[in-house]
Motif scaffolding. Structure first.
Motif, short mmCIF file in Angstrom:
data_model
loop_
_atom_site.label_atom_id
_atom_site.label_comp_id
_atom_site.label_asym_id
_atom_site.label_seq_id
_atom_site.Cartn_x
_atom_site.Cartn_y
_atom_site.Cartn_z
N PHE A 202 60.37 0.17 43.11
CA PHE A 202 59.86 1.09 44.00
C PHE A 202 61.06 1.48 44.70
CE2 PHE A 202 61.36 -1.50 47.83
CZ PHE A 202 61.37 -2.53 47.19
N ALA A 203 60.58 2.70 44.94
CA ALA A 203 61.29 4.11 45.62
C ALA A 203 62.15 3.62 46.80
CB ALA A 203 61.00 5.40 45.55
N VAL A 204 63.84 3.99 47.11
CA VAL A 204 64.00 3.92 48.48
C VAL A 204 65.22 5.17 48.72
CG1 VAL A 204 65.42 2.42 49.86
CG2 VAL A 204 63.83 1.14 48.03
N PRO A 205 64.53 5.30 48.86
CA PRO A 205 66.00 7.15 48.98
C PRO A 205 66.88 7.16 49.70
CG PRO A 205 63.39 7.96 50.28
CD PRO A 205 63.15 5.96 49.66
N GLU A 206 68.06 7.63 49.70
CA GLU A 206 69.02 7.44 50.17
C GLU A 206 68.98 8.14 51.58
OE1 GLU A 206 73.76 8.14 48.91
OE2 GLU A 206 72.55 9.26 47.81
N GLY A 211 70.36 11.77 46.42
CA GLY A 211 69.56 10.13 46.10
C GLY A 211 69.00 9.17 45.74
N TRP A 212 67.93 8.31 45.01
CA TRP A 212 67.44 6.94 45.59
C TRP A 212 67.87 6.08 44.82
CZ3 TRP A 212 62.98 5.66 42.41
CH2 TRP A 212 63.04 7.15 40.62
N TYR A 213 67.24 5.09 45.23
CA TYR A 213 67.28 3.70 44.44
C TYR A 213 65.93 3.81 44.12
CZ TYR A 213 71.78 3.79 47.04
OH TYR A 213 73.04 3.53 47.63
N VAL A 231 68.60 0.99 41.61
CA VAL A 231 69.67 1.28 40.59
C VAL A 231 69.87 2.96 41.09
CG1 VAL A 231 69.93 1.67 38.47
CG2 VAL A 231 68.76 -0.62 38.61
N TYR A 232 70.53 2.94 40.78
CA TYR A 232 71.23 4.51 42.05
C TYR A 232 70.43 6.23 40.32
CZ TYR A 232 73.19 8.79 45.11
OH TYR A 232 73.16 9.60 45.27
N ILE A 233 69.84 6.57 41.38
CA ILE A 233 69.06 7.68 40.58
C ILE A 233 69.49 8.94 41.06
CG2 ILE A 233 67.91 8.84 39.28
CD1 ILE A 233 66.07 6.14 39.32
#
Lengths: 282, 360
Positions: A202-206, A211-213, A231-233
């Motif tokens: 699932f996405a976790v915005p920074e 960026g997001w995780y 993981v950082y994207i």
């Protein structure tokens, strides 16, 4: 708490355990899938015990009323011939109910009544039927942001279970985020360099940044021991928090020692939204 | 008979009063304590009231499910609710298993059976009890009611307490979980086994020497001779379930709250200090109340801490934690907990430092 209340509480608690396992998959939000059969067994046992307790209590009431119907006889028997009354089977059972079921122990401790704290057993029932707590998600990832580090299973090299070694050249390896970060942190041979991988989470915005995780929680037993893997994207716009995505990409090889790295990064090549998320934990 | 047509709503002039009197005669003849005169009178009405109360509760839950569920969007609250539910539901099967086993011991095993297996001299019984803790698969939720029924069965309290501490610490499931979590570090598995067993046995011996019987509050079940074994089983299971279960929820509430409130960054700040880090992880084990079958996975994830600190997390967790304290209070009383918990913490820490120093 009287015996009817105790029986009903047990039935409700058992019903909560059964509801969250058989007709729904709610329990996967809280505990490992392996707990399912045990929860069902515990639920059945509690419903059964509760029904038996209620039944015995109501039967006791019926007997009492029947006794009342023949009240005069009973009193005559009791007053005139206590010994034979005690020897009759029904009287023995009644004595039992009085002595153990509803009577008082030698310390004035009443066994038939449960302490007030037992009412709290209704809280899990409330939690299941009213709140129906979801799986842990982006909130937990943000709250534990400081604890990013090497993965929990500190296995030595050679014990990887992610299939990177077996992959043919150019093949995309689909793996858990747990396996990815473990490989990234521990594998001194850096086999991940240039290897395309596919991760789901699932996405976790920074909070402050673009960026997001991509994150997933790893659970050993229940949500209380969940550990965050992420993981950082940075080369894709951040999606909405808690939406599920499958990301294909390659590891951004860090500079310096692997053990000094604070977080790992993925260069995303393709992102795809997952409409029907799997078991929330891995 | 008019008073029997509506028994559920109004039992009328208390029907059980004459019965109560007749029974009172029987009780007096046997020289037993009388039930208070008024206990039976309002019972029928109170029972009806209870049923109405639960009907109301279920209706309220249905309404809440329909209207409130969607309003609950606070992330922190939901995370808290998830962890609370997770702790409760994860412990539930173990609690039911432990309570059923304990009821079976009470109902079907005569006290003489224990005397055959466990030495009568308490100081000899303690190591035997500690070693037999390695046999029972389960976590601490199961072992509290079992220890209670062992004491009722005539086992020396010190031995039963040693069993209470050893069973969740060193049973096969826990050892396998530790081996999986610490793959490639067999010394950690050995250290956990030795340190936990040592702590349990030493605490048992200290209890033999200094423990007093009146610190333990054990309800003395006086089973009527007519009670069938299944009735004893049912009543004993209900009793333990209500006592231990209620306090399990108390522990779950406390642990979920701390799980959400204590930021993990605080931990990292102290991870480097040698003795303090051990104490901090011991404290964390007490607060988080993680099931002993899962604590190894959490311990291994605390990578910044020294092996001895991780050992402390795994040795202290199964013998002292919030959930366990509340359950022990439910079964044995707070007087007991106030003495037993500090003893466990002290001996557990000493054992951790000793074994950690020798093996790790």
């Amino acid at each position: 708490m009287n015996r009817i209340a105790q029986g009903l509480t047990l039935v409700l608690l058992g019903a909560a355990a059964l509801t969250s396992t058989i007709p729904t998959d709610l329990y996967l939000n809280w505990v490992k899938a392996g707990f399912g059969p045990f929860l069902i067994a515990a639920g059945v046992a509690m419903v059964l015990l509760g029904v038996l307790v209620i039944a015995s209590e109501l039967r006791g009431e019926d007997e009492a009323e029947e006794e009342h119907g023949h009240g005069a006889d009973a009193e005559v028997v009791a007053a005139g011939n206590t010994v034979s009354a005690q020897e009759s089977a029904s009287a023995v059972e009644r004595d039992y109910e009085e002595a153990y079921g509803r009577g008082r122990g030698t310390q004035g401790h009443d066994h038939s009544r449960a302490p007030g704290v037992a009412w709290l057993l209704l809280l899990p029932v409330l939690a299941v039927f009213v709140v129906a707590p979801p799986a842990l998600g982006s909130y937990t990832v943000e709250a534990t942001s400081g604890s990013s580090g090497p993965p929990p299973e500190d296995r030595r090299a050679g014990a990887f279970d992610d299939g990177v070694e077996e992959a043919a050249p150019g093949e995309v390896v689909s793996m858990d985020i747990r396996q990815f970060v473990m490989r990234a942190w521990i594998d001194e041979d850096r086999l991940l360099v240039g290897q395309e991988v596919e991760l789901t989470g699932f996405a976790v915005p920074e909070k402050d940044g673009d960026g997001w995780y991509l994150a997933r929680l790893q659970m050993a037993c229940c949500a209380a021991d969940a550990v965050v893997n992420k993981v950082y994207i940075s080369n894709e716009p951040a999606p909405e928090a808690d939406t599920w995505w499958t990301v294909r990409g390659t590891w951004v090889e860090p500079e310096g020692e692997l053990s000094e790295v604070s977080q790992h990064e993925l260069t995303a090549l393709e992102v795809q939204e997952v409409t029907n998320p799997p078991d929330p934990y891995e | 008979m008019p008073d029997r047509t509506t028994p559920a709503t109004d039992p009328g002039p208390p029907p059980s009063s004459s019965l109560g009197d007749s029974l009172a005669g029987g009780w007096a003849d046997r020289g037993e304590e009388l039930p208070p005169e008024d206990w039976g009178r309002a019972r029928g009405r109170r029972r009806t009231g209870t049923v109405w109360l639960f009907a109301l509760f279920i209706t309220a839950m249905a309404l809440g499910h329909a209207w409130i569920s969607d309003e609950l969007t606070s992330q922190a609250f939901l995370a808290w609710a998830t962890i609370f539910t997770a702790i409760s539901f994860q412990a539930l099967p173990f609690l039911v298993f432990g309570v059923a086993l304990s009821a079976a011991l009470t109902a079907f095993v005569p006290p003489s059976a224990y005397q055959r297996f466990i030495p009568s001299k308490p100081s000899h019984a303690v190591p035997v009890a500690g070693a037999s803790g390695a046999l029972l698969p389960g976590c601490e939720c199961a072992s509290v009611p079992i220890a209670g029924s062992l004491i009722k069965g005539g086992v020396a309290p010190a031995a039963a307490l040693t069993f209470l501490l050893a069973a969740p610490s060193i049973n096969p499931v826990v050892m396998i979980a530790t081996a999986v979590a610490f793959a490639g570090q067999p010394e950690m598995i050995l250290a956990r086994f030795v340190a936990s067993l040592l702590a349990a046995v030493v605490i048992g011996w200290i209890w033999v020497r200094f423990g007093r019987a009146d610190w333990l509050r054990l309800p003395t079940h006086n089973h009527a001779p007519g009670a069938s074994r299944w009735q004893v089983f049912r009543e004993s299971m209900l009793h333990d379930m209500m006592h231990a279960g209620g306090y399990l929820v108390v522990g779950g509430l406390a642990a979920a709250t701390l799980n959400i409130m204590v930021p993990r960054e605080w931990l990292l700040a102290v991870a480097g200090m040698p003795v303090v880090s051990v104490l901090v992880l011991a404290l964390l084990a007490i607060l988080l109340s993680i099931c002993s079958e899962a604590d190894a996975f959490v311990a291994v994830s605390l990578t910044d801490f020294s092996p001895t600190a991780k050992l402390a997390f795994m040795v202290i967790g199964p013998i002292v934690d919030l959930k366990l304290l509340a359950m022990q209070a439910g079964v044995f009383g707070w007087r007991f907990v106030a003495r037993f918990a500090p003893l466990c913490l002290l001996v557990g820490l000493l054992s951790t430092f000793l074994i950690g120093g020798l093996i790790l």
